[in-house]
Write an enzyme that holds these catalytic residues in place. Structure first.
Site, PDB file in Angstrom:
ATOM      1  N   CYS A 113       0.819  -1.221   0.000  1.00 15.31           N
ATOM      2  CA  CYS A 113       0.000   0.000   0.000  1.00 15.31           C
ATOM      3  C   CYS A 113       0.853   1.272   0.000  1.00 15.31           C
ATOM      4  CB  CYS A 113      -0.930   0.012   1.201  1.00 15.31           C
ATOM      5  SG  CYS A 113      -1.855  -1.504   1.366  1.00 15.31           S
ATOM      6  N   HIS A 159      -3.190   6.946   2.624  1.00 15.12           N
ATOM      7  CA  HIS A 159      -3.617   5.649   2.105  1.00 15.12           C
ATOM      8  C   HIS A 159      -5.018   5.355   2.644  1.00 15.12           C
ATOM      9  CE1 HIS A 159      -3.961   1.580   0.983  1.00 15.12           C
ATOM     10  NE2 HIS A 159      -3.794   1.091   2.204  1.00 15.12           N
ATOM     11  N   ASN A 218      -9.986  -0.418  -0.176  1.00 13.61           N
ATOM     12  CA  ASN A 218      -8.522  -0.365  -0.128  1.00 13.61           C
ATOM     13  C   ASN A 218      -7.972  -0.973  -1.424  1.00 13.61           C
ATOM     14  OD1 ASN A 218      -5.803  -0.795   0.386  1.00 13.61           O
ATOM     15  ND2 ASN A 218      -6.121  -1.646   2.428  1.00 13.61           N
TER      16      ASN A 218
HETATM   17  O1  UT7 Z   1      -3.786  -1.380   3.614  1.00 15.03           O
HETATM   18  C1  UT7 Z   1      -2.990  -1.553   4.745  1.00 15.03           C
HETATM   19  C2  UT7 Z   1      -3.295  -2.813   5.436  1.00 15.03           C
HETATM   20  N1  UT7 Z   1      -4.589  -2.918   6.023  1.00 15.03           N
HETATM   21  C3  UT7 Z   1      -4.890  -2.350   7.200  1.00 15.03           C
HETATM   22  O2  UT7 Z   1      -4.110  -1.570   7.706  1.00 15.03           O
HETATM   23  C4  UT7 Z   1      -6.149  -2.741   7.880  1.00 15.03           C
HETATM   24  C5  UT7 Z   1      -6.078  -2.359   9.330  1.00 15.03           C
HETATM   25  N2  UT7 Z   1      -7.159  -2.959  10.122  1.00 15.03           N
HETATM   26  C6  UT7 Z   1      -8.432  -2.597  10.009  1.00 15.03           C
HETATM   27  O3  UT7 Z   1      -8.797  -1.752   9.208  1.00 15.03           O
HETATM   28  C7  UT7 Z   1      -9.410  -3.244  10.956  1.00 15.03           C
HETATM   29  O4  UT7 Z   1      -8.708  -3.989  11.919  1.00 15.03           O
HETATM   30  C8  UT7 Z   1     -10.460  -4.152  10.250  1.00 15.03           C
HETATM   31  C9  UT7 Z   1     -11.441  -3.315   9.471  1.00 15.03           C
HETATM   32  C10 UT7 Z   1      -9.749  -5.118   9.325  1.00 15.03           C
HETATM   33  C11 UT7 Z   1     -11.252  -4.951  11.288  1.00 15.03           C
HETATM   34  O5  UT7 Z   1     -11.869  -4.063  12.213  1.00 15.03           O
HETATM   35  P1  UT7 Z   1     -11.762  -4.316  13.776  1.00 15.03           P
HETATM   36  O6  UT7 Z   1     -12.549  -3.276  14.434  1.00 15.03           O
HETATM   37  O7  UT7 Z   1     -10.284  -4.399  14.100  1.00 15.03           O
HETATM   38  O8  UT7 Z   1     -12.494  -5.710  13.927  1.00 15.03           O
HETATM   39  P2  UT7 Z   1     -11.939  -7.090  14.525  1.00 15.03           P
HETATM   40  O9  UT7 Z   1     -10.999  -7.731  13.554  1.00 15.03           O
HETATM   41  O10 UT7 Z   1     -11.450  -6.862  15.916  1.00 15.03           O
HETATM   42  O11 UT7 Z   1     -13.267  -7.931  14.589  1.00 15.03           O
HETATM   43  C12 UT7 Z   1     -14.329  -7.547  15.451  1.00 15.03           C
HETATM   44  C13 UT7 Z   1     -15.480  -8.520  15.251  1.00 15.03           C
HETATM   45  C14 UT7 Z   1     -15.065  -9.985  15.311  1.00 15.03           C
HETATM   46  O12 UT7 Z   1     -16.113 -10.700  15.951  1.00 15.03           O
HETATM   47  P3  UT7 Z   1     -15.997 -11.091  17.514  1.00 15.03           P
HETATM   48  O13 UT7 Z   1     -14.758 -11.920  17.610  1.00 15.03           O
HETATM   49  O14 UT7 Z   1     -15.892  -9.782  18.242  1.00 15.03           O
HETATM   50  O15 UT7 Z   1     -17.262 -11.830  17.736  1.00 15.03           O
HETATM   51  C15 UT7 Z   1     -14.987 -10.398  13.872  1.00 15.03           C
HETATM   52  O16 UT7 Z   1     -15.241 -11.779  13.698  1.00 15.03           O
HETATM   53  O17 UT7 Z   1     -16.043  -8.330  13.937  1.00 15.03           O
HETATM   54  C16 UT7 Z   1     -16.114  -9.585  13.276  1.00 15.03           C
HETATM   55  N3  UT7 Z   1     -15.970  -9.362  11.836  1.00 15.03           N
HETATM   56  C17 UT7 Z   1     -17.008  -9.101  11.039  1.00 15.03           C
HETATM   57  N4  UT7 Z   1     -18.324  -8.998  11.274  1.00 15.03           N
HETATM   58  C18 UT7 Z   1     -19.108  -8.698  10.232  1.00 15.03           C
HETATM   59  C19 UT7 Z   1     -14.831  -9.341  11.125  1.00 15.03           C
HETATM   60  N5  UT7 Z   1     -15.124  -9.061   9.838  1.00 15.03           N
HETATM   61  C20 UT7 Z   1     -16.458  -8.913   9.768  1.00 15.03           C
HETATM   62  C21 UT7 Z   1     -17.330  -8.610   8.714  1.00 15.03           C
HETATM   63  N6  UT7 Z   1     -18.653  -8.517   8.998  1.00 15.03           N
HETATM   64  N7  UT7 Z   1     -16.919  -8.403   7.449  1.00 15.03           N
END
Ligand code: UT7
Length: 327
Positions: free
Chosen positions: A113, A252, A282
């Site tokens: 990225c 980004h 992204n």
């Molecule tokens: O381009 C450079 C590289 N990329 C990045 O820098 C991405 C950086 N990270 C992020 O943007 C965020 O961490 C994400 C958007 C990827 C995820 O958001 P988050 O707030 O960190 O969510 P999480 O991974 O902690 O997941 C929270 C909950 C989980 O459920 P439980 O364990 O709390 O029950 C996940 O299973 O959200 C769940 N979850 C979803 N639910 C509905 C994960 N993906 C989804 C989804 N829909 N698509």
């Protein structure tokens, strides 16, 4: 030491849209979750067989036209991508042929990225050092080809697209400063494990889905905010400017919450930060390239404005470039 400036920008997004409601039909997710956690509403998906160089060609033609340069005048093509047409030849060579940029040297860079920022910095240094006069930098990705469409934690995030910039030697400074960083120790946070010499393609690698993006989103989030803020400060220091001098931050586009956290720490109000993640998701190296192009098209950038690019991605890598707009 010579100066370099950006004289043309272009972008190309494949027409096919994939909305959050489309994704609701594919995996267990919701428009509400995707939008509130990431800021994404929809993304573009390239048709089957459309390669990174093909998307880049469209963006590059627009950038060259706006720069008033013919492809034959380009001395070097720097192609940032993590979804190259093939392992080799490089996508840059395919693009060189498509554009008939016959005298251009051509190579790819893999800086995920942050690829566009790495590319702009490389082009700037080639021009500043006097080796080349005109450079074409592209960020182009077909991330849909390396996405696991069954994994809701990643498939909602990514999209396809391309952006291009033409840089040329100039009598006054356009690019004022740049900073690039890397930490290979954190490589496991974001990767595409197989398909290279470490894990060559095999039946097993396919079965284990090792040819798709694997990401530890939560850990990346914290890292991203820290290094993007640091990179911007380092680049600003080199350019001799302060936060208050910035007319527009073009970060980004990985997550609006990352962008908000970075902007807050850089003390930039929302109107000085460009965001288009809602439309495209992204797009890795293409995100900064397309965002810069759109910001210019929407007249968010004017003559003498200070623009700061700031990006972060798999590697891990990050970087920031400070540009004074000369047009
Ligand atoms: O381009 C450079 C590289 N990329 C990045 O820098 C991405 C950086 N990270 C992020 O943007 C965020 O961490 C994400 C958007 C990827 C995820 O958001 P988050 O707030 O960190 O969510 P999480 O991974 O902690 O997941 C929270 C909950 C989980 O459920 P439980 O364990 O709390 O029950 C996940 O299973 O959200 C769940 N979850 C979803 N639910 C509905 C994960 N993906 C989804 C989804 N829909 N698509």
């Amino acid at each position: 030491m010579k100066f370099a400036k950006i004289v043309g920008l272009g972008k190309h997004l494949p027409p096919k849209k994939l909305t959050n409601s489309d994704l609701e039909q594919m995996v267990d997710t919701s428009d509400e979750w995707i939008f509130t956690r990431t800021g994404i509403k929809e993304r573009r998906i390239a048709e089957k067989g459309v390669s990174a160089s093909r998307l880049a060609e469209e963006a590059a033609r627009i950038a060259l036209k706006r720069a008033g340069l013919k492809a034959g005048q380009i001395d070097v093509i720097i192609f940032a991508t993590i979804t190259p047409d093939s392992q080799f030849p490089s996508s840059a060579c395919y693009l060189q042929d498509a554009l008939k940029a016959r005298r251009a040297a051509a190579f790819d860079i893999s800086a995920a990225c942050a690829g566009f920022v790495y590319g702009i910095t490389t082009a700037w240094q080639f021009i500043a050092g006097g080796l080349y006069k005109n450079a074409l930098v592209v960020g182009s990705e077909v991330l849909s080809t390396i996405t696991d469409w069954d994994d809701r934690s990643t498939c909602v995030l990514f999209g396809d697209g391309a952006g291009a910039a033409v840089l040329t030697e100039s009598s006054s400074a356009g690019v004022l400063g740049s900073y690039l960083g890397a930490d290979g120790h954190e490589a496991d946070l974001l990767k595409l494990p197989a398909g290279g010499s470490r894990i060559p393609a095999s039946h097993e690698s396919l079965e284990q889905k090792l040819h798709t993006i694997q990401m530890k989103g939560n850990e990346l989030f914290r890292f991203a905010v820290r290094v993007m803020v640091d990179a911007a400060h380092q680049a600003m220091g080199q350019a001799g400017i302060q936060s208050g001098d910035i007319a527009l931050l073009v970060p980004h586009q990985a997550n609006t919450r990352i962008i908000d956290a970075v902007s807050k720490r850089l003390q930039l109000p929302r109107e000085k930060v460009y965001v288009n993640i809602d439309k495209y998701g992204n797009m890795s190296s293409a995100s900064s390239a397309v965002a810069l192009c759109e910001a210019w098209e929407e007249e968010r950038i004017g003559k003498d404005d200070i623009v700061v690019l700031d990006a972060f991605g798999g590697g891990l890598v990050w970087g920031s470039t400070v540009i004074r707009w000369t047009e």
